[in-house]
Design an enzyme around this catalytic site. Structure first.
Site, PDB file in Angstrom:
ATOM      1  N   HIS A  50       0.869  -1.255   0.072  1.00 46.32           N
ATOM      2  CA  HIS A  50       0.056   0.023   0.024  1.00 46.32           C
ATOM      3  C   HIS A  50       0.959   1.307   0.073  1.00 46.32           C
ATOM      4  CE1 HIS A  50      -3.596  -2.398   1.079  1.00 46.32           C
ATOM      5  NE2 HIS A  50      -2.620  -3.089   1.790  1.00 46.32           N
ATOM      6  N   PHE A  51       0.976   2.019  -1.072  1.00 50.23           N
ATOM      7  CA  PHE A  51       2.086   3.102  -1.119  1.00 50.23           C
ATOM      8  C   PHE A  51       1.266   4.303  -1.135  1.00 50.23           C
ATOM      9  CE2 PHE A  51       5.701   0.487  -3.253  1.00 50.23           C
ATOM     10  CZ  PHE A  51       6.087   0.118  -2.010  1.00 50.23           C
ATOM     11  N   ARG A  52       0.001   4.407  -0.878  1.00 53.56           N
ATOM     12  CA  ARG A  52      -0.610   5.580  -0.570  1.00 53.56           C
ATOM     13  C   ARG A  52      -0.787   6.779  -1.453  1.00 53.56           C
ATOM     14  NH1 ARG A  52      -2.929   2.200   3.248  1.00 53.56           N
ATOM     15  NH2 ARG A  52      -1.689   1.921   5.018  1.00 53.56           N
ATOM     16  N   HIS A  96      -8.798  -9.972   0.432  1.00 54.31           N
ATOM     17  CA  HIS A  96      -8.692  -9.733   1.856  1.00 54.31           C
ATOM     18  C   HIS A  96      -9.763 -10.658   2.591  1.00 54.31           C
ATOM     19  CE1 HIS A  96      -7.615  -7.344   5.660  1.00 54.31           C
ATOM     20  NE2 HIS A  96      -8.642  -8.152   6.041  1.00 54.31           N
ATOM     21  N   ASN A 111      -6.753   0.876  -2.372  1.00 57.07           N
ATOM     22  CA  ASN A 111      -7.411   1.630  -1.380  1.00 57.07           C
ATOM     23  C   ASN A 111      -6.613   2.930  -1.014  1.00 57.07           C
ATOM     24  OD1 ASN A 111      -5.236   0.214  -0.329  1.00 57.07           O
ATOM     25  ND2 ASN A 111      -6.164   0.212   1.751  1.00 57.07           N
ATOM     26  N   ASP A 128       2.118  -6.837   2.649  1.00 54.79           N
ATOM     27  CA  ASP A 128       1.231  -5.968   2.981  1.00 54.79           C
ATOM     28  C   ASP A 128       1.657  -4.920   3.592  1.00 54.79           C
ATOM     29  OD1 ASP A 128      -1.463  -5.114   3.346  1.00 54.79           O
ATOM     30  OD2 ASP A 128      -1.978  -6.388   5.036  1.00 54.79           O
TER      31      ASP A 128
HETATM   32  O1  DOR Z   1      -3.468  -3.933   7.924  1.00 58.28           O
HETATM   33  C1  DOR Z   1      -3.746  -3.627   7.032  1.00 58.28           C
HETATM   34  N1  DOR Z   1      -3.701  -2.313   6.736  1.00 58.28           N
HETATM   35  N2  DOR Z   1      -4.545  -4.640   6.407  1.00 58.28           N
HETATM   36  C2  DOR Z   1      -5.073  -4.185   5.222  1.00 58.28           C
HETATM   37  O2  DOR Z   1      -5.777  -4.940   4.664  1.00 58.28           O
HETATM   38  C3  DOR Z   1      -5.083  -2.712   4.549  1.00 58.28           C
HETATM   39  C4  DOR Z   1      -3.873  -2.018   5.116  1.00 58.28           C
HETATM   40  C5  DOR Z   1      -3.847  -0.581   5.003  1.00 58.28           C
HETATM   41  O3  DOR Z   1      -4.058  -0.329   3.817  1.00 58.28           O
HETATM   42  O4  DOR Z   1      -3.557  -0.004   5.991  1.00 58.28           O
END
Ligand code: DOR
Length: 447
Positions: free
Chosen positions: A62-64, A176, A94, A301
């Site tokens: 997840h690189f936001r 997930h 996300n 993750d």
């Molecule tokens: O712990 C988690 N954080 N699990 C996820 O599935 C999403 C991730 C996040 O995007 O922060």
């Protein structure tokens, strides 16, 4: 003229054996394995005493970027990858906006071309009503479904929507798996104030097993290739062991392999993630699952949140831990501890993810493959330090842990992106090519 690098004298982890030989990188490709000693090159690297392995492929980060770039962005995340020997990443939808349209996917690819120093690919996220978008997306490893709520409000768990995604699309699907009904009921049964120790009671073994069984049922019924993200329980390993592996694959994360719920006492909400940490017995089962083939790969993750955010009192604290720059040393350390071999590591972290996601030219040191390789020093020993992390969030749950086995130099597409403790600054990463006609893990593994 293409830049040619000759790497000599390393112990090279090849598909069939580990051999002391030389490897020639020519432009973006591996031009020769066992190249002659006098081969002409722009740079000759004497790698005596080191191992050369394929670059790590992390299929869950997840690189936001865009939208949550105070936590991470494609530049900082990819630079953390380079320092950690990760040469390719697949990023989750996300972000803000969510990657749920073909346009958002194209925009992310364009952003990565300007920011990433390693190779990149992006999942497209499923919603209750974006079938057309899922079918318009082509330059992607596959579809991500959050069958369990987590960061970013992307839950899809009603039967009708799930059936529609499994029946109405063609890309591989990753999910997930934590059952939302179970999670909500568990939470309702607990008396406030809650603490982080309750995280494992809320997101419990049953939540994971119920959702994983349900998702696999959908995949089998619709005959869709399906990947279970971040398996956390012995029960799921048991479910996975009996599955047709041309359809169903799975992964384990370093935190579930190396930490358990007892670590809340030490780490507090820094050890809060979804799925939650479970027990020491679950950890052991995940290792067994990897060794016996019920779980095929390891992924991080990587889910950065700032220390300030993580410091909020549970349950306001967000779930997730960063790991792209520690996953390889963590696993090399496990090789040194005798928990697995370097060949296992390469199967789980390089070749395996390339096969599961049909990546063209990735995951192996072989002539014609992409020049994504990493030199590692199995003898180097040092502690993980928060202040040395390149991830923008600037912390690691392994701060202070001494690990033996570290990457020392990383090439992505034939370019040095990490050497002498320094990371490349220019955006030299390339878009990963997915050929879903290849047919997945078992179809393209030659064993
Ligand atoms: O712990 C988690 N954080 N699990 C996820 O599935 C999403 C991730 C996040 O995007 O922060």
């Amino acid at each position: 003229m293409r830049y040619r690098t000759l790497i000599r004298n390393a112990a090279v982890v090849l598909p069939g054996e580990t051999a002391r030989t030389s490897v020639l990188l020519d432009g973006g490709r591996i031009a020769a394995v066992d190249a002659a000693a006098h081969t002409r090159a722009d740079e000759v690297v004497d790698a005596a005493g080191l191992h050369l392995m394929p670059g790590v492929i992390d299929d869950q980060v997840h690189f936001r970027d865009p939208g949550l770039t105070h936590k991470e962005d494609l530049r900082t995340g990819s630079r953390a990858c380079a320092a950690g020997g990760v040469t390719s990443f697949l990023e989750m939808p996300n972000t803000v906006p969510q990657t749920v349209t073909a346009e958002a996917l194209a925009a992310k690819l364009a952003l990565a071309a300007r920011r990433s120093v390693v190779n990149y690919g992006f999942y497209i996220g499923a919603t209750a009503d974006n079938l057309d978008e899922l079918n318009r997306a082509a330059r992607t490893p596959g579809i991500k479904i959050f069958m369990g709520s987590s960061t970013g409000n992307m839950l899809v768990d009603d039967q009708e929507s799930l059936e529609a995604v499994f029946a109405g699309t063609t890309l591989p699907i990753a999910a997930h798996c934590e059952d939302e009904g179970t999670v909500r009921a568990n939470r309702a049964a607990l008396d406030p104030p809650l603490t982080v120790h309750d995280h494992t009671r809320i997101r419990d073994h049953r939540a994971a097993a119920v959702a994983t069984r349900r998702a696999i049922g959908l995949a089998r019924r619709h005959r869709r290739r399906f990947h279970v993200l971040h398996v956390s329980t012995a029960g799921e390993v048991e479910i996975l062991a009996g599955q047709p592996q041309d359809l169903v694959t799975a992964e384990a994360c370093p935190h579930h392999l190396l930490l358990d719920a007892a670590d809340y006492a030490r780490l507090g909400t820094l050890a809060q993630m979804n799925p939650s940490l479970k027990t020491a017995a679950d950890r052991e089962a995940l290792w067994r699952g990897l060794r016996e083939g019920a779980i095929q790969i390891v992924a991080t993750d990587h889910a950065p949140h700032t220390l300030e955010e993580k410091g909020a009192p549970y349950p306001a604290s967000p779930s997730g831990v960063p790991a792209v720059e520690t996953v390889l040393p963590l696993m090399l350390n496990e090789v040194n501890r005798g928990h697995c071999t370097l060949r296992d590591l390469v199967a789980w972290m390089c070749d395996g993810p390339a096969r599961i996601w049909d990546m063209v030219g990735k995951g192996r040191i072989e002539e014609g493959y992409d020049a994504d390789v990493v030199l590692v020093d199995m003898e180097a020993e040092r502690a993980v330090r928060n202040e040395e992390q390149r991830t923008k969030c600037g912390w690691s749950p392994w701060h202070g842990t001494v690990l033996k086995g570290w990457p020392v130099r990383t090439w992505a597409g034939g370019r040095t992106v990490f050497a002498d403790g320094r990371v490349e600054r220019k955006p030299v990463g390339g878009e990963i090519v997915f050929d879903h006609a290849l047919g997945g893990y078992w179809a393209t593994r030659d064993e």
